[in-house]
Motif scaffolding. Structure first.
Motif, PDB file in Angstrom:
ATOM      1  N   SER A 228       0.833  -1.197   0.000  1.00  0.00           N
ATOM      2  CA  SER A 228       0.000   0.000   0.000  1.00  0.00           C
ATOM      3  C   SER A 228       0.870   1.251   0.000  1.00  0.00           C
ATOM      4  CB  SER A 228      -0.911   0.020   1.227  1.00  0.00           C
ATOM      5  OG  SER A 228      -0.165   0.350   2.389  1.00  0.00           O
ATOM      6  N   PHE A 229       0.329   2.338  -0.589  1.00  0.00           N
ATOM      7  CA  PHE A 229       1.111   3.572  -0.642  1.00  0.00           C
ATOM      8  C   PHE A 229       1.306   4.160   0.749  1.00  0.00           C
ATOM      9  CE2 PHE A 229       2.095   8.022  -1.573  1.00  0.00           C
ATOM     10  CZ  PHE A 229       3.115   7.842  -2.497  1.00  0.00           C
ATOM     11  N   ASP A 230       0.353   3.943   1.641  1.00  0.00           N
ATOM     12  CA  ASP A 230       0.508   4.430   3.012  1.00  0.00           C
ATOM     13  C   ASP A 230       1.763   3.847   3.663  1.00  0.00           C
ATOM     14  OD1 ASP A 230      -1.612   6.135   3.063  1.00  0.00           O
ATOM     15  OD2 ASP A 230      -2.995   4.762   4.063  1.00  0.00           O
ATOM     16  N   GLY A 231       1.984   2.554   3.423  1.00  0.00           N
ATOM     17  CA  GLY A 231       3.165   1.904   3.978  1.00  0.00           C
ATOM     18  C   GLY A 231       4.457   2.419   3.365  1.00  0.00           C
ATOM     19  N   LEU A 232       4.349   2.948   2.146  1.00  0.00           N
ATOM     20  CA  LEU A 232       5.522   3.503   1.466  1.00  0.00           C
ATOM     21  C   LEU A 232       5.827   4.907   1.965  1.00  0.00           C
ATOM     22  CD1 LEU A 232       4.775   2.386  -2.221  1.00  0.00           C
ATOM     23  CD2 LEU A 232       6.213   1.243  -0.534  1.00  0.00           C
ATOM     24  N   GLN A 233       4.848   5.804   1.851  1.00  0.00           N
ATOM     25  CA  GLN A 233       5.120   7.204   2.162  1.00  0.00           C
ATOM     26  C   GLN A 233       5.394   7.432   3.647  1.00  0.00           C
ATOM     27  OE1 GLN A 233       2.973   9.824   3.572  1.00  0.00           O
ATOM     28  NE2 GLN A 233       1.439   8.377   4.323  1.00  0.00           N
ATOM     29  N   SER A 234       4.969   6.485   4.493  1.00  0.00           N
ATOM     30  CA  SER A 234       5.256   6.580   5.925  1.00  0.00           C
ATOM     31  C   SER A 234       6.614   5.980   6.280  1.00  0.00           C
ATOM     32  CB  SER A 234       4.169   5.862   6.729  1.00  0.00           C
ATOM     33  OG  SER A 234       4.203   4.465   6.466  1.00  0.00           O
ATOM     34  N   GLY A 235       7.176   5.199   5.354  1.00  0.00           N
ATOM     35  CA  GLY A 235       8.446   4.533   5.626  1.00  0.00           C
ATOM     36  C   GLY A 235       8.310   3.264   6.437  1.00  0.00           C
ATOM     37  N   THR A 236       7.082   2.836   6.698  1.00  0.00           N
ATOM     38  CA  THR A 236       6.838   1.663   7.544  1.00  0.00           C
ATOM     39  C   THR A 236       7.489   0.411   6.968  1.00  0.00           C
ATOM     40  OG1 THR A 236       4.727   2.585   8.288  1.00  0.00           O
ATOM     41  CG2 THR A 236       5.064   0.223   8.606  1.00  0.00           C
TER      42      THR A 236
END
Length: 261
Positions: A88-96
């Motif tokens: 998911s992009f959320d996991g990308l842009q957060s660095g998770t």
């Protein structure tokens, strides 16, 4: 001990010794390189598919696109295998995904922002981007101001979403998880426009059924992201490969393939 038993034990010990030697060699290699890879000998890349022409799946079921091909070339130049994980992009842009050790590099048409730089290390920029407004060809919408009382679609967590929320005035901003949901919403008339990166919107003009009504200079550049701490050697190696790809013409070849052909 029975003769056959002695032979079996010897064989097991030999295999074990070889295994230990192999593990030691791989570990030493990874340690010597200082790259700190998730998997020895492999550059593991995380992305969010589809976001054509940067990352998507082709007719053969293979991951392709500008980011995909560029990171393949970077891996090859570092004598590494290449592996991709779609997240998911959320996991990308957060660095998770980096903090969790899921991958070494994020390649997802990700704009470099101060907020993201606080959480991740970025490579040198590899692409300059504009934001753009995609509308049906017969739409009266020519600018963000024309969207007052209308719906504008964006991808959640992107700089396009931030730009829309800051500049779309009285428009209703509707967020979607992926581009695969965003464009069909425009096709179905559920939203009146899409605000996102110009190359992606250009890929959605659908033979003239949709058009770019406006572009916006945001001084955005894309970079490949790596974990904040401990990625110094990897970032240096990635930057060295980007320089080499520009110098040997391969970068321009890939750029022309996806953006000018």
């Amino acid at each position: 001990m029975h003769h056959k038993a002695r032979k079996a034990v010897a064989a097991v010990l030999a295999v074990g010794a070889l295994s230990l030697a192999a593990c030691s060699s791989g570990s030493d290699s990874a340690e010597d390189s200082g790259l700190g890879l998730v998997n020895d000998g492999t550059l593991t890349v995380c992305s969010n598919v589809p976001f054509q022409p940067f990352e998507y799946v082709d007719d053969n079921g293979e991951y392709t696109g500008f980011d995909m091909d560029l990171t393949r070339e970077i891996a090859a130049g570092m004598d590494l295998d290449w592996e991709m994980q779609n997240v998911s992009f959320d996991g990308l842009q957060s660095g998770t995904v980096l903090a969790a050790g899921q991958c070494d590099v994020i390649a997802a048409a990700m704009s470099v922002t101060p907020e993201r730089e606080a959480k991740m290390t970025f490579s040198e920029p590899y692409y300059d981007s504009l934001q753009s407004l995609l509308v049906p060809a017969n739409s009266s919408v020519k600018s963000l101001e024309d969207l007052a009382g209308k719906k504008i679609g964006v991808q959640q967590g992107t700089t396009g979403e931030s730009y829309a929320r800051d500049n779309a005035g009285d428009a209703e901003v509707v967020s979607f998880q992926t581009d695969a949901e965003l464009f069909p919403a425009l096709q179905a008339g559920a939203i009146d426009a899409v605000l996102q990166d110009l190359p992606v919107n250009l890929d959605h003009t659908d033979g003239g059924a949709f058009t770019i009504s406006a572009t916006y200079e945001t001084d955005e550049v894309y970079g490949f992201a790596m974990k904040k701490d401990g990625s110094e050697e990897l970032a240096s190696a990635v930057n060295a490969q980007l320089t080499e790809l520009r110098n040997n013409g391969k970068y321009q070849e890939l750029y022309d393939k996806y953006f000018t052909e």
